[in-house]
Design a protein around this motif. Structure first.
Motif, PDB file in Angstrom:
ATOM      1  N   ASP A 157       0.851  -1.191   0.000  1.00  0.00           N
ATOM      2  CA  ASP A 157       0.000   0.000   0.000  1.00  0.00           C
ATOM      3  C   ASP A 157       0.887   1.241   0.000  1.00  0.00           C
ATOM      4  O   ASP A 157       1.775   1.368   0.834  1.00  0.00           O
ATOM      5  CB  ASP A 157      -0.890  -0.013   1.239  1.00  0.00           C
ATOM      6  N   LYS A 158       0.642   2.147  -0.930  1.00  0.00           N
ATOM      7  CA  LYS A 158       1.499   3.326  -1.025  1.00  0.00           C
ATOM      8  C   LYS A 158       0.715   4.470  -1.652  1.00  0.00           C
ATOM      9  O   LYS A 158      -0.345   4.254  -2.247  1.00  0.00           O
ATOM     10  CB  LYS A 158       2.743   3.013  -1.870  1.00  0.00           C
ATOM     11  N   PRO A 159       1.209   5.705  -1.517  1.00  0.00           N
ATOM     12  CA  PRO A 159       0.502   6.842  -2.102  1.00  0.00           C
ATOM     13  C   PRO A 159       0.342   6.703  -3.610  1.00  0.00           C
ATOM     14  O   PRO A 159       1.205   6.169  -4.301  1.00  0.00           O
ATOM     15  CB  PRO A 159       1.418   8.031  -1.759  1.00  0.00           C
ATOM     16  N   LYS A 160      -0.773   7.169  -4.121  1.00  0.00           N
ATOM     17  CA  LYS A 160      -1.082   7.204  -5.550  1.00  0.00           C
ATOM     18  C   LYS A 160      -1.171   5.818  -6.179  1.00  0.00           C
ATOM     19  O   LYS A 160      -1.132   5.682  -7.399  1.00  0.00           O
ATOM     20  CB  LYS A 160      -0.054   8.056  -6.317  1.00  0.00           C
ATOM     21  N   LEU A 161      -1.312   4.763  -5.352  1.00  0.00           N
ATOM     22  CA  LEU A 161      -1.383   3.412  -5.900  1.00  0.00           C
ATOM     23  C   LEU A 161      -2.599   3.244  -6.809  1.00  0.00           C
ATOM     24  O   LEU A 161      -2.489   2.677  -7.897  1.00  0.00           O
ATOM     25  CB  LEU A 161      -1.432   2.386  -4.763  1.00  0.00           C
ATOM     26  N   LEU A 162      -3.755   3.731  -6.362  1.00  0.00           N
ATOM     27  CA  LEU A 162      -4.962   3.587  -7.183  1.00  0.00           C
ATOM     28  C   LEU A 162      -4.802   4.307  -8.511  1.00  0.00           C
ATOM     29  O   LEU A 162      -5.246   3.811  -9.550  1.00  0.00           O
ATOM     30  CB  LEU A 162      -6.180   4.121  -6.423  1.00  0.00           C
ATOM     31  N   SER A 163      -4.182   5.478  -8.488  1.00  0.00           N
ATOM     32  CA  SER A 163      -3.936   6.207  -9.736  1.00  0.00           C
ATOM     33  C   SER A 163      -3.060   5.385 -10.673  1.00  0.00           C
ATOM     34  O   SER A 163      -3.304   5.320 -11.881  1.00  0.00           O
ATOM     35  CB  SER A 163      -3.257   7.547  -9.439  1.00  0.00           C
ATOM     36  N   GLN A 164      -2.043   4.748 -10.109  1.00  0.00           N
ATOM     37  CA  GLN A 164      -1.127   3.956 -10.931  1.00  0.00           C
ATOM     38  C   GLN A 164      -1.833   2.737 -11.534  1.00  0.00           C
ATOM     39  O   GLN A 164      -1.615   2.399 -12.701  1.00  0.00           O
ATOM     40  CB  GLN A 164       0.069   3.518 -10.085  1.00  0.00           C
ATOM     41  N   LEU A 165      -2.690   2.081 -10.736  1.00  0.00           N
ATOM     42  CA  LEU A 165      -3.386   0.895 -11.241  1.00  0.00           C
ATOM     43  C   LEU A 165      -4.423   1.259 -12.298  1.00  0.00           C
ATOM     44  O   LEU A 165      -4.556   0.561 -13.306  1.00  0.00           O
ATOM     45  CB  LEU A 165      -4.045   0.147 -10.083  1.00  0.00           C
ATOM     46  N   THR A 166      -5.167   2.338 -12.076  1.00  0.00           N
ATOM     47  CA  THR A 166      -6.152   2.743 -13.085  1.00  0.00           C
ATOM     48  C   THR A 166      -5.457   3.194 -14.374  1.00  0.00           C
ATOM     49  O   THR A 166      -5.947   2.943 -15.467  1.00  0.00           O
ATOM     50  CB  THR A 166      -7.062   3.862 -12.558  1.00  0.00           C
ATOM     51  N   THR A 167      -4.309   3.846 -14.225  1.00  0.00           N
ATOM     52  CA  THR A 167      -3.530   4.227 -15.407  1.00  0.00           C
ATOM     53  C   THR A 167      -3.066   2.985 -16.159  1.00  0.00           C
ATOM     54  O   THR A 167      -3.135   2.925 -17.394  1.00  0.00           O
ATOM     55  CB  THR A 167      -2.307   5.069 -14.993  1.00  0.00           C
ATOM     56  N   LEU A 168      -2.602   1.986 -15.417  1.00  0.00           N
ATOM     57  CA  LEU A 168      -2.145   0.728 -16.013  1.00  0.00           C
ATOM     58  C   LEU A 168      -3.263   0.087 -16.841  1.00  0.00           C
ATOM     59  O   LEU A 168      -3.045  -0.317 -17.990  1.00  0.00           O
ATOM     60  CB  LEU A 168      -1.691  -0.218 -14.911  1.00  0.00           C
ATOM     61  N   LEU A 169      -4.457  -0.003 -16.271  1.00  0.00           N
ATOM     62  CA  LEU A 169      -5.583  -0.613 -16.986  1.00  0.00           C
ATOM     63  C   LEU A 169      -5.975   0.218 -18.200  1.00  0.00           C
ATOM     64  O   LEU A 169      -6.328  -0.321 -19.253  1.00  0.00           O
ATOM     65  CB  LEU A 169      -6.772  -0.782 -16.037  1.00  0.00           C
TER      66      LEU A 169
END
Length: 550
Positions: free
Chosen positions: A169-181
């Protein structure tokens, strides 16, 4: 996870409030049902003597919301989640993921005579529960607060997949995963994000946009994209090792170079800086109250262990922008310490705190005159920033502070940027509940993204509620983009204010007003309200009573 609504998970014997007792009871029910189903299925793992305690520990690592959202008919998927979280403890595996088809296209060949949907594959692990945390995918459309939001017809022609990630768990993780998808062409239709109580994440996405029935190719594509992303950025550990081995001071300078534009350097002399008390703590650092040359200040201190090349660039950008702005409705920058081992940003101290704390922690409320005064202050500050080609990119109540005279000021330029010459920017940033749809979708955007965020913030001031409070931040983002979700405007709202809200959060950025227009509209409403109050006062409330009667 910074963007997720986390809950603490206690042991079986811990005392709890009534609402917590209800959640605990539901968690025990789901746990028991999953345990029974796994043993009935003959799962080898479930027959282990220690499995009962291991499974309970798994549920306790995650927030109570996890048990509410789990589909018990897919009990074996809980094993998948447990396995992913275990494997994520090895840094070499992160992020680890699983992909499976959950639903085939709907159509004549897949429907029965009653017109009901026929599923070729099992339903998603999440989203089948009745709670409002789920953005369900029904043929008829989704209903929020009485408003029907239609589904895209594209939902009916593509296979649905469930992709589950686990990592640190880390900052901006959700942003990184949604960007990946997004990078691999997938559309998020439903999302569930969970943070464990020991620093890991479990994020489940239901997506479409993959044209094939098999998943092996998608797994390869995702892994390649993950590997590419890893190469593009250094981890904190790698950076620390690299820092120790550097031979050239140019790679890790004694001072971070801030563009001057002919201005003074603004370097803080730390011997005049005194720390008093910690006011807040965040992902990247801590905020302290203190003094600088006897003046009361707020000191933003970046955590030394997280200082990387990217953070240095963001720090330099923030200092560069704050040194450029001078306005009574923007928090005043005083100076900075630019040594990479101890990065500080010093600003004026705002004793009134943030609007977010006032609304949601102190449970305060604004009457219309006060609301308009605050909204006008924010509009003046934002109009000034936009006139100087600065896009804030994270406008929300947490970043609006009040001084001792109740003047509202725009704060926190950690993700602000000077607008590109083209007038548009890319790369997602900000906070999901207040974020414009074009930013969520990683599309080019401009200063009108701030206008959308202002509209959400204005609604928050009006209602005192957290935007989309029944959804997680990521689910709110999916709703805004995929379903056209917006907060419901109260019926008693001033008509001109209601009209302004709808214009600010219009789907088309070009149709949103500029802050100069917003400011003019708010001033007109404030003037009309002032005149109405004056008339009411001079006539003993006659006009007010007349309006109520008619």
């Amino acid at each position: 996870m910074a963007m997720d609504d986390s809950e603490s998970c206690g042991s079986r014997a811990s005392p709890a409030e009534p609402s917590q007792q209800l959640r605990m009871h539901r968690k025990l029910e789901v746990y028991s049902e999953v345990l029974w189903r796994l043993r009935e299925s003959g799962s080898t793992e479930a027959l282990s003597p220690s499995f009962e305690d291991d499974l309970w520990a798994h549920f306790n690592r995650l927030p109570a919301r996890y048990a509410l959202d789990v589909n018990v008919e897919r009990a074996d998927d809980v094993l998948t989640h447990k396995r992913l979280l275990q494997h994520a403890q090895d840094p070499a595996n992160r992020p680890i993921f699983d992909v499976r088809i959950v639903q085939m296209p709907r159509g004549d060949s897949f429907s029965n005579f009653s017109g009901e949907e026929t599923l070729i594959h099992p339903p998603p692990t999440f989203g089948s529960s009745s709670n409002l945390e789920s953005l369900t995918l029904e043929v008829e459309g989704h209903v929020q607060n009485g408003d029907r939001i239609p589904h895209s017809t594209s939902d009916l022609s593509r296979p649905m997949l469930e992709i589950t990630f686990s990592t640190e768990d880390k900052p901006k993780l959700l942003s990184q995963l949604t960007t990946l998808l997004s990078e691999v062409g997938l559309n998020i239709q439903e999302a569930h994000a969970f943070s464990t109580n020991d620093g890991y994440s479990l994020d489940v996405f239901v997506v479409d946009g993959w044209p094939y029935e098999e998943t092996d190719l998608l797994k390869d594509v995702l892994q390649k994209e993950i590997n590419r992303s890893k190469k593009a950025s250094l981890s904190v550990g790698q950076w620390s090792t690299m820092k120790e081995n550097l031979e050239s001071k140019e790679d890790f300078p004694e001072y971070i170079q801030i563009p001057t534009d002919g201005l003074d350097v603004w370097e803080i002399d730390t011997k005049f800086l005194k720390f008093q008390s910690k006011m807040a703590s965040g992902s990247y650092g801590d905020l302290f109250r203190g003094t600088y040359c006897s003046q009361e200040v707020a000191i933003k201190v970046f955590k030394p262990e997280l200082i990387s090349l990217d953070m240095q660039r963001e720090f330099a950008q923030e200092v560069y922008i704050m040194r450029k702005v001078r306005h009574k409705n923007v928090v005043q920058f005083i100076g900075a310490c630019t040594r990479p081992s101890s990065l500080f940003i010093v600003t004026e101290f705002m004793p009134g705190g943030s609007l977010y704390d006032f609304l949601h922690k102190q449970k305060g409320a604004f009457k219309l005159p006060s609301l308009l005064r605050v909204a006008i202050d924010v509009s003046k500050g934002m109009n000034y920033l936009h006139q100087n080609d600065i896009v804030h990119r994270d406008l929300k109540t947490a970043n609006i502070l009040m001084d001792e005279n109740e003047v509202a000021k725009v704060a926190d330029f950690g993700v602000a940027r000077v607008k590109a010459k083209s007038g548009v920017m890319t790369a997602e940033t900000g906070t999901y509940r207040w974020m414009a749809p074009e930013v969520i979708e990683h599309k080019p955007y401009d200063h009108k993204a701030d206008v959308f965020s202002f509209g959400i913030m204005l609604w928050e001031l009006l209602t005192g509620k957290l935007p989309y409070e029944y959804l997680t931040p990521l689910q709110a983002a999916v709703g805004v983009v995929q379903k056209g979700l917006r907060p419901t405007i109260p019926k008693h709202c001033n008509p001109k204010l209601a009209d302004l809200l709808e214009k600010c959060w219009h789907q088309n950025p070009a149709l949103r007003p500029d802050f100069s227009e917003i400011l003019e509209t708010l001033q007109i409403i404030a003037k009309e309200e002032c005149e109405d109050r004056r008339k009411d006062k001079s006539s003993g409330g006659f006009f007010s009573a007349l309006r109520r009667n008619h």
